[in-house]
Scaffold this active site. Sequence first.
Site, PDB file in Angstrom:
ATOM      1  N   ASP A 313       0.865  -0.933   0.031  1.00 51.64           N
ATOM      2  CA  ASP A 313       0.666  -0.081   0.240  1.00 51.64           C
ATOM      3  C   ASP A 313       0.950   1.054   0.169  1.00 51.64           C
ATOM      4  OD1 ASP A 313      -2.028   1.928   0.650  1.00 51.64           O
ATOM      5  OD2 ASP A 313      -2.535   1.433   2.593  1.00 51.64           O
TER       6      ASP A 313
HETATM    7  C1  SPV Z   1      -6.952   1.639   4.474  1.00 52.16           C
HETATM    8  O1  SPV Z   1      -8.199   0.868   5.091  1.00 52.16           O
HETATM    9  O2  SPV Z   1      -6.564   1.721   3.213  1.00 52.16           O
HETATM   10  C2  SPV Z   1      -6.462   3.297   4.917  1.00 52.16           C
HETATM   11  C3  SPV Z   1      -6.809   2.873   6.173  1.00 52.16           C
HETATM   12  O3  SPV Z   1      -6.384   3.821   4.237  1.00 52.16           O
HETATM   13  S1  SPV Z   1      -4.905   2.771   7.171  1.00 52.16           S
HETATM   14  O4  SPV Z   1      -4.767   1.026   6.723  1.00 52.16           O
HETATM   15  O5  SPV Z   1      -5.219   1.644   8.508  1.00 52.16           O
HETATM   16  O6  SPV Z   1      -4.249   3.107   6.349  1.00 52.16           O
HETATM   17 MG    MG Z   2      -5.497   3.377   2.825  1.00 55.20          MG
END
Ligand code: SPV
Ligand code: MG
Length: 554
Positions: A313
């Site tokens: 991510d």
């Molecule tokens: C996501 O679900 O991608 C978010 C929340 O942005 S977190 O993973 O907690 O950053």
């Molecule tokens: Mg996110």
Amino acid sequence: MKAIILAAGMGNRLLHLTTNIPKCKLKVFGKPIIEHQLDVLRSLGIIDISIVKGFLKEHIDYPETKSYENAAYAETNILMSLFSAEAEFNDDIVVLYGDVIFNRAIMEKLLGVPGDIVLTIEEDWQKGYTARPDNPIEDVEKAYVNDGKIKKIGKHLSPDEANGEFIGIAKFTKQGVLLMKDIYHQSLERYRDRSFHESPSLQKAALTDLLQEIVDCGGWIWTALTRGGWVEIDTLQDLNRAGGEISAPKIAPEVRRGLLKHVLAEKGFARFIEAHSGISGIIANNAVVAGKVEFDGIWISSLTESAVKGQPDIELLGVNSRLATTHEILEVTNKPIIVDGDTGGDPNAFEYFVRKAEGLGVSGVIIEDKVYPKRNSLDADSPQVLEDPTVFAHKIKRGKQALLTTDVMIIARLESLIAGAGLADALKRARCYLEAGADGIMIHSKSISPDEVVAFARAYKTLSAGLGKPKPLVCVPTTYNTITESELKREGFHIVIHANHLLRASIKAMQAVCRIILEHGRSLETEKHLSSVGEVFDLVGFSDIKNKEKTWSL
Ligand code: SPV
Ligand code: MG
């Protein structure tokens, strides 16, 4: 001859389909169940029809019928519904459960059988249940018929003793009605504060409890026998077998887009669950417990949208990937969607993103005030670099100006607590982003305690109110998950997002199944961990397609 249709119940076993519409309004071959009933009744000249309503009563609106209400539908059962229409008990009547579709011949036969009380009984009843695995035999209103008359009736009757099933269609002549009324009113006295046949009380009684009491008091109940010609709709499987659609009804983008604002205005609170693919969207969309507790919307998470593609991510896949996944989920769901916009990229990229999302029917976009390319906020080791608040506020302004409607909410996500910049920094940024036009604020935290987001929420209440119209506050309680939704609501949150749970659940389930196959050298042992192929067909609309093909070939 009059008819009374009992349509007050909640139809809990139809899951997502009966959270917004009552069971009798579900469509079978394109027509609501109750309209199938009305058509048969009217074709036989029965036009004095009363409908007993309860759950979502406002959805049952047929001008040429009379209306009664069992307001206590949630705590009572069908007998109370029937007696809610006691004012109609002055003529011959047919009584129908509101979830049965039957052909004209069944009703003609019932009307033709002499006797003051006559029930339609399915003779070939056991066969029906081998094809309805979701309907346990203990739930069947079974009957033991001898000499054309009911001797025993009820769900508790042993299958070996039963030789028929009451299908929920009964006729009472004027005399039959009087007898039923008499015995009912005597029973109110006699069974006060105790169980009534198979039910814990008369208030919770089924019609079959009263029918058994009538038999026990020496009353005669006759039978009109049938073999097929009817279906009862209790489960998704029943509905699909009858020719009904079990996928969530479709919704136009322009209708869906405004739903989030609508839910917040109506309830002041919304719970969201993450989805990352069409199938997870369907599961999220259709999840319901106790007939009415469901998610209000779906969160398209950057973490899970990337992870499902095997990627980290870190804003690697780009906006078009996020939009494609969003589109995939929108196609198969009907709830409001909030999309994770990461940092939003540069203002031009953000304009592009919000315009596309708006066109698709998205209700909300959240962007976080970190520098591109961000790192997932839950990772303790990554640098979490905060954006200059003025630069971020400008991006919000650009996004707001790019929108063509007022339906879509742009929510500014504060990363101050994630970056260790503290509460004061978060509040300063919240003010700046609200002044730039943000429609709401998300405060994020990776603490295992909710204390810091709760402290923010308390201060936010004053800040937001001071800026005019208070704007919704959002949180993502992944790490501080001991706090409940109702507690968060009490603390001033308006949207709670369960941000990654379906993906994490699926990883664990897939790993377990891989292990089992490797250990056993075959897949037999995995079966109890798996959905059936039929369930997959149902979920993805294949079963609906088969029904549509049948309808169109008629
Ligand atoms: C996501 O679900 O991608 C978010 C929340 O942005 S977190 O993973 O907690 O950053
Ligand atoms: Mg996110």
